[in-house]
Design a protein around this motif. Structure first.
Motif, mmCIF file in Angstrom:
data_model
loop_
_atom_site.group_PDB
_atom_site.id
_atom_site.type_symbol
_atom_site.label_atom_id
_atom_site.label_comp_id
_atom_site.label_asym_id
_atom_site.label_seq_id
_atom_site.Cartn_x
_atom_site.Cartn_y
_atom_site.Cartn_z
ATOM 1 N N SER A 1 0.816 -1.221 0.000
ATOM 2 C CA SER A 1 0.000 0.000 0.000
ATOM 3 C C SER A 1 0.844 1.262 0.000
ATOM 4 C CB SER A 1 -0.905 0.027 1.239
ATOM 5 O OG SER A 1 -1.905 -0.936 1.144
ATOM 6 N N PHE A 2 1.919 1.234 0.777
ATOM 7 C CA PHE A 2 2.626 2.499 1.021
ATOM 8 C C PHE A 2 4.039 2.581 0.440
ATOM 9 C CE2 PHE A 2 -0.389 1.788 4.577
ATOM 10 C CZ PHE A 2 -1.333 2.689 4.132
ATOM 11 N N ASN B 1 0.626 3.080 -5.905
ATOM 12 C CA ASN B 1 -0.498 3.014 -4.970
ATOM 13 C C ASN B 1 -0.430 4.150 -3.944
ATOM 14 O OD1 ASN B 1 -2.858 1.319 -4.144
ATOM 15 N ND2 ASN B 1 -1.757 1.367 -2.207
ATOM 16 N N PHE B 2 0.796 4.446 -3.499
ATOM 17 C CA PHE B 2 0.953 5.482 -2.472
ATOM 18 C C PHE B 2 0.451 6.839 -2.968
ATOM 19 C CE2 PHE B 2 3.805 8.489 -0.043
ATOM 20 C CZ PHE B 2 3.117 8.355 1.154
ATOM 21 N N VAL C 1 -3.110 6.961 -2.407
ATOM 22 C CA VAL C 1 -3.439 7.156 -0.987
ATOM 23 C C VAL C 1 -3.388 8.653 -0.667
ATOM 24 C CG1 VAL C 1 -2.645 6.729 1.386
ATOM 25 C CG2 VAL C 1 -2.622 4.862 -0.274
ATOM 26 N N PHE D 1 -8.686 1.593 -5.131
ATOM 27 C CA PHE D 1 -7.616 0.638 -4.793
ATOM 28 C C PHE D 1 -7.963 -0.800 -5.216
ATOM 29 C CE2 PHE D 1 -7.607 4.076 -1.621
ATOM 30 C CZ PHE D 1 -6.357 4.609 -1.888
ATOM 31 N N ARG E 1 -7.049 -3.366 -0.626
ATOM 32 C CA ARG E 1 -8.080 -2.337 -0.517
ATOM 33 C C ARG E 1 -8.355 -1.932 0.936
ATOM 34 N NH1 ARG E 1 -12.253 -4.345 -3.788
ATOM 35 N NH2 ARG E 1 -11.266 -3.213 -5.488
ATOM 36 N N SER F 1 -5.382 0.119 2.206
ATOM 37 C CA SER F 1 -5.146 1.374 1.477
ATOM 38 C C SER F 1 -6.236 2.411 1.722
ATOM 39 C CB SER F 1 -5.054 1.106 -0.031
ATOM 40 O OG SER F 1 -3.937 0.314 -0.314
#
Lengths: 507, 82
Positions: A233-234, A239-240, A243, A436, A441, A444
């Motif tokens: 996620s991070f 993806n980040f 976010v 996401f 999911r 995130s």
């Protein structure tokens, strides 16, 4: 595309998810609403350690713990599944609330009382951090693509309904006994905490019967679940950056609009407009009742026209109308602008004199009622100096009761604010779910949501107080914080967000 | 539109530290161990500043990504994210 879920099944899914989330919010709110009573029982004045624990209990659960709960339970949800994770958060939240109702007061067990309350409060915050993402994801992953906004919007009503139930239960208990019986160490204020265990029992029974989300079950069957959801996620830039976009372009503004409409309004009515306890809560109850269906309406509308502009227009309306709305609250009770006829004292004035360094301080409390429906109490303070001269400080109003037309005007003004909340909050679950991929999911979407809602929203009262202390001449100065945050979020959202609805969350 | 998104990135990069400095100044101004208001209590300030630091860093990173054009095109399915 999602596997279509039978219509009767989807309503069971929604009911089970919403019921649990409603109870979690109920648990969370009763602590806040009974904070004054609780502080007397668990956190005595004049004890520094207890005061520190009190501050931590109130702040820590809202600020620190919710995002951590989002990370912890989000990770679990992406590893072991949605069903068991948000069953766990429900058990934790319900048990912690029930146990707060069992902690003996400071008089009985000393500093252990605030320590226990702090620990239980932290567990509440953690559980709340994990619950929302699970419920929203679970419902969204069962819903057909063209009704994702509509079905997840039912989850959005639960925070408001939880507040509604908490208010109703507290008013009911309070009205059935005297203030002394309610405020006693083992008094009526504990009943709402104990009631929680019954509600949780029912909800656990319903949730135990549920099946795992079909999308997660499919991923698990294929062995495609994430091995390390936090890392994916991070630490994955692709993806980040989503976010960050979710946080600064949507949920940051949603958090302040939500908190201002449902909490700041009530606080303002009580501490600035000085409306009597029961009436200020009744105003909020009516406003919530009238506004709640709009969560579902805007969820439904977001399936038709997209999520982005509904949320952003909700923020913009808050930016434009907060100051006129709150200004109207004040002018509606301004003694120079309203007609109060045939005023009579309702009891003998109460006079208390206390010695002070320069003479004595005399406080006179007088209650009045008028034939056109107004009632209020005036507290006037006079300093009587040693030479006999008297200095009168400004009079203060309290326990104001509004006549019927003004009462309904206030319901309308609070309703408008909660209407803005329904615009930003109704579509947000579907919006986050679509941002996401399935395997990460839960993790995130939970973190930005709880930073936006818990931190940015939770800061509304503190920064409001900071601004009021720094600029005391303007009674509306506290509104600049939600206005600026919502305006910033509106600009970022308008520039960077996409209005397109992702038809496929099965990835 | 993409140019505007990129230029705005500079604003977010500057806004992050600015907000943080304002918060530190407000804490310095209001913390008073002899004061009785919530705002004089150092505990909420420590918590708020502690939790705001990563958020401010996040805003700067967001601005940096915007400046580099990372938001010129948003992913349309998960294969672009994974």
């Amino acid at each position: 595309m999602n596997q279509p879920t039978a219509s009767s099944s989807i309503w069971k899914v929604i009911a089970a998810s919403s019921m649990g989330t409603l109870i979690e919010w109920y648990d969370f709110y009763i602590f806040g609403m009974l904070a004054k009573t609780i502080s007397v029982q668990f956190f005595p004045e004049g004890n520094d350690v207890a005061a520190l624990l009190s501050t931590l209990a109130i702040f820590a659960a809202g600020f620190i713990v919710r995002p951590f709960g989002a990370l912890l339970f989000g990770r679990l949800g992406d590893l072991i599944g949605r069903k068991y994770t948000f069953l766990l958060t429900l058990v934790l939240m319900g048990s912690a609330t029930f146990l707060i109702g069992l902690v003996p007061g400071y008089k009985s067990i000393g500093v252990l009382a605030p320590i226990l309350v702090l620990l239980l409060r932290l567990i509440q915050g953690l559980a709340l951090g994990g619950e929302y993402g699970g419920a929203a994801t679970y419902v969204a992953e069962h819903a057909p693509a063209n009704k994702r906004g509509l079905y997840t919007s039912w989850i959005q009503t639960t925070a408001t309904l939880g507040l509604f139930v908490a208010l109703g239960v507290i008013l009911l208990v309070k009205s059935s006994m005297s203030n002394e019986a309610f405020d006693a160490e083992w008094g009526g204020w504990r009943y709402p905490f104990w009631l929680s265990i019954l509600l949780v029992g029912v909800s656990i029974y319903i949730r135990m019967k549920m099946k795992e989300s079909p999308l997660f079950a499919k991923l698990k069957h294929e062995g495609k679940t994430s091995v390390n959801p936090l890392k994916e996620s991070f630490s994955h830039k692709a993806n980040f950056k989503m976010v960050l976009l979710a946080l600064f372009g949507a949920v940051m503004g949603q958090g302040v609009i939500w908190y201002t409409g449902q909490f700041y309004a009530q606080n303002f009515l009580e501490t600035r407009v000085m409306i009597e306890f029961g009436q200020s809560r009744t105003i909020l109850l009516w406003a919530i009742l009238f506004a709640t269906p709009f969560f579902v309406f805007f969820g439904w509308l977001s399936d038709k026209i997209g999520r982005k502009w509904i949320m952003l227009i909700g923020m913009l309306l808050g930016v434009l109308f907060y100051r006129p709305i709150y200004s109207s609250f004040l002018s509606s009770v301004d003694p120079d602008k309203i007609e109060i006829v045939d005023v009579k004292e309702t009891a003998t004035p109460k006079v208390v004199a206390e010695p002070s360094a320069t003479g004595s301080l005399r406080t006179t409390t007088t209650s009045y009622a008028s034939t056109n429906g107004w009632a209020y109490t005036v507290v006037s303070k006079e300093t009587i100096k040693q030479d006999g001269s008297v200095t009168t400080a400004q009079m203060q109003y309290k326990d104001r009761v509004l006549p019927t037309p003004v009462f309904w005007k206030f319901v309308w003004l609070v309703f408008i604010q909660i209407f803005f909340v329904t615009m930003v909050y109704g579509p947000v679950a579907a919006f986050l779910v679509e941002l996401f991929p399935t395997k990460i999911r839960y993790t995130s979407m939970s973190l930005p949501y709880h930073i936006g809602n818990g931190v940015f929203g939770g800061l509304v009262p503190f920064i409001g107080l900071l601004l009021t202390t720094s600029f005391p001449a303007d009674p509306l100065v506290g509104l600049w914080y939600p206005i600026i945050v919502a305006a910033l979020c509106f600009v970022i959202g308008a520039l960077y967000l996409n209005n397109k609805i992702d038809p496929n969350v099965n990835d | 539109m993409n140019k505007l998104k990129r230029y705005a990135g500079l604003v977010w990069i500057i806004a992050g530290p600015l907000i943080f400095i304002l918060l530190l100044m407000a804490a310095w101004y209001n913390i008073d161990t002899a004061g009785k208001k919530d705002i004089n209590n150092p505990v909420p300030w420590v918590i708020i500043i502690g939790i705001f630091l990563p958020i401010v860093i996040g805003l700067v990173i967001f601005g940096w990504y915007a400046l580099k054009g990372e938001y010129d095109h948003l992913p349309e399915d998960s294969t672009e994210i994974e």
